[in-house]
Scaffold this motif. Sequence first.
Motif, PDB file in Angstrom:
ATOM      1  N   ARG A   7       0.850  -1.189   0.000  1.00  0.00           N
ATOM      2  CA  ARG A   7       0.000   0.000   0.000  1.00  0.00           C
ATOM      3  C   ARG A   7       0.887   1.241   0.000  1.00  0.00           C
ATOM      4  O   ARG A   7       1.814   1.336   0.814  1.00  0.00           O
ATOM      5  N   ILE A   8       0.596   2.153  -0.900  1.00  0.00           N
ATOM      6  CA  ILE A   8       1.372   3.388  -1.024  1.00  0.00           C
ATOM      7  C   ILE A   8       0.440   4.566  -0.783  1.00  0.00           C
ATOM      8  O   ILE A   8      -0.553   4.736  -1.490  1.00  0.00           O
ATOM      9  N   LYS A   9       0.753   5.355   0.202  1.00  0.00           N
ATOM     10  CA  LYS A   9      -0.087   6.509   0.534  1.00  0.00           C
ATOM     11  C   LYS A   9       0.002   7.561  -0.565  1.00  0.00           C
ATOM     12  O   LYS A   9       1.087   7.904  -1.036  1.00  0.00           O
ATOM     13  N   VAL A  10      -1.157   8.058  -0.996  1.00  0.00           N
ATOM     14  CA  VAL A  10      -1.215   9.133  -1.982  1.00  0.00           C
ATOM     15  C   VAL A  10      -1.351  10.441  -1.208  1.00  0.00           C
ATOM     16  O   VAL A  10      -2.356  10.705  -0.562  1.00  0.00           O
ATOM     17  N   LYS A  11      -0.294  11.251  -1.277  1.00  0.00           N
ATOM     18  CA  LYS A  11      -0.227  12.435  -0.421  1.00  0.00           C
ATOM     19  C   LYS A  11      -1.204  13.521  -0.836  1.00  0.00           C
ATOM     20  O   LYS A  11      -1.926  14.087  -0.018  1.00  0.00           O
ATOM     21  N   GLU A  12      -1.214  13.854  -2.109  1.00  0.00           N
ATOM     22  CA  GLU A  12      -2.102  14.907  -2.597  1.00  0.00           C
ATOM     23  C   GLU A  12      -2.731  14.462  -3.903  1.00  0.00           C
ATOM     24  O   GLU A  12      -2.081  13.838  -4.733  1.00  0.00           O
ATOM     25  N   LEU A  13      -3.998  14.794  -4.063  1.00  0.00           N
ATOM     26  CA  LEU A  13      -4.675  14.438  -5.302  1.00  0.00           C
ATOM     27  C   LEU A  13      -5.708  15.512  -5.623  1.00  0.00           C
ATOM     28  O   LEU A  13      -6.610  15.763  -4.831  1.00  0.00           O
ATOM     29  N   CYS A  14      -5.514  16.170  -6.759  1.00  0.00           N
ATOM     30  CA  CYS A  14      -6.465  17.173  -7.235  1.00  0.00           C
ATOM     31  C   CYS A  14      -7.019  16.699  -8.572  1.00  0.00           C
ATOM     32  O   CYS A  14      -6.296  16.640  -9.565  1.00  0.00           O
ATOM     33  N   GLU A  15      -8.302  16.360  -8.574  1.00  0.00           N
ATOM     34  CA  GLU A  15      -8.917  15.783  -9.765  1.00  0.00           C
ATOM     35  C   GLU A  15      -8.846  16.719 -10.971  1.00  0.00           C
ATOM     36  O   GLU A  15      -8.847  16.272 -12.114  1.00  0.00           O
TER      37      GLU A  15
END
Length: 225
Positions: A7-15
Amino acid sequence: MIKRENRIKVKELCEDFALDINGKKDLFKEALFFDLEHYLYKKPICIGVFGCCYYDSNSEELIVTQYMIEGKKDAIPILNLAKEYFIEMHEKYNKKYIVTFSGNNDYGVIDYLFDKNKIGFNIDDCYEKIDLQREYEKLIGENIGLKNLEKKFDIQRESELISGSNLSKTFCKVMKDFDYMNRMPEEKKQRILLYNEQDVASLFQIYVNWSKFLNKDEEVVNIDK
């Protein structure tokens, strides 16, 4: 066979930055990100590493699944596991798209091996294909390799680069020498798995940050800098 899930944490995600496919920027939520390491000699011989991941919006993580061959006896079981994975992701998790980089080669290998070994599965029956190399070429008008595209997206690899020819030689030895993997240092096995994991994770990062770093004039766009 080595089976690995991470599992790899996704730090930031802006669609808003995600790749737009037919007016939709949220297809990554229904997508798998897929990459193979393989061995072929004139024709495909085996899959060395099957790697796939998807984004879990609840935990905000990438769920990475990998299968790595340890001997000739694993050549068919790894294909069956790949089939089961694709079916489960489609039926249980409602995945409809597969994202690759220059994926024709990987599809050609796995389709050939499915057919040769009479494993009844056709990827096209369940998934639509998205190729990031083609999308880049449509936008910019020229070809590019994955590692150079990673540089444009400021992706820093944890894994060291491994050439395709070296990987192919490794899996050739695995297929010919039943004891080769037992003699291989654990560090080398983990290095191969990390390299493949980085490939699929990079596909996701490029997809969701597409317009943050690219425009039609090929100018690097980085909002945070």
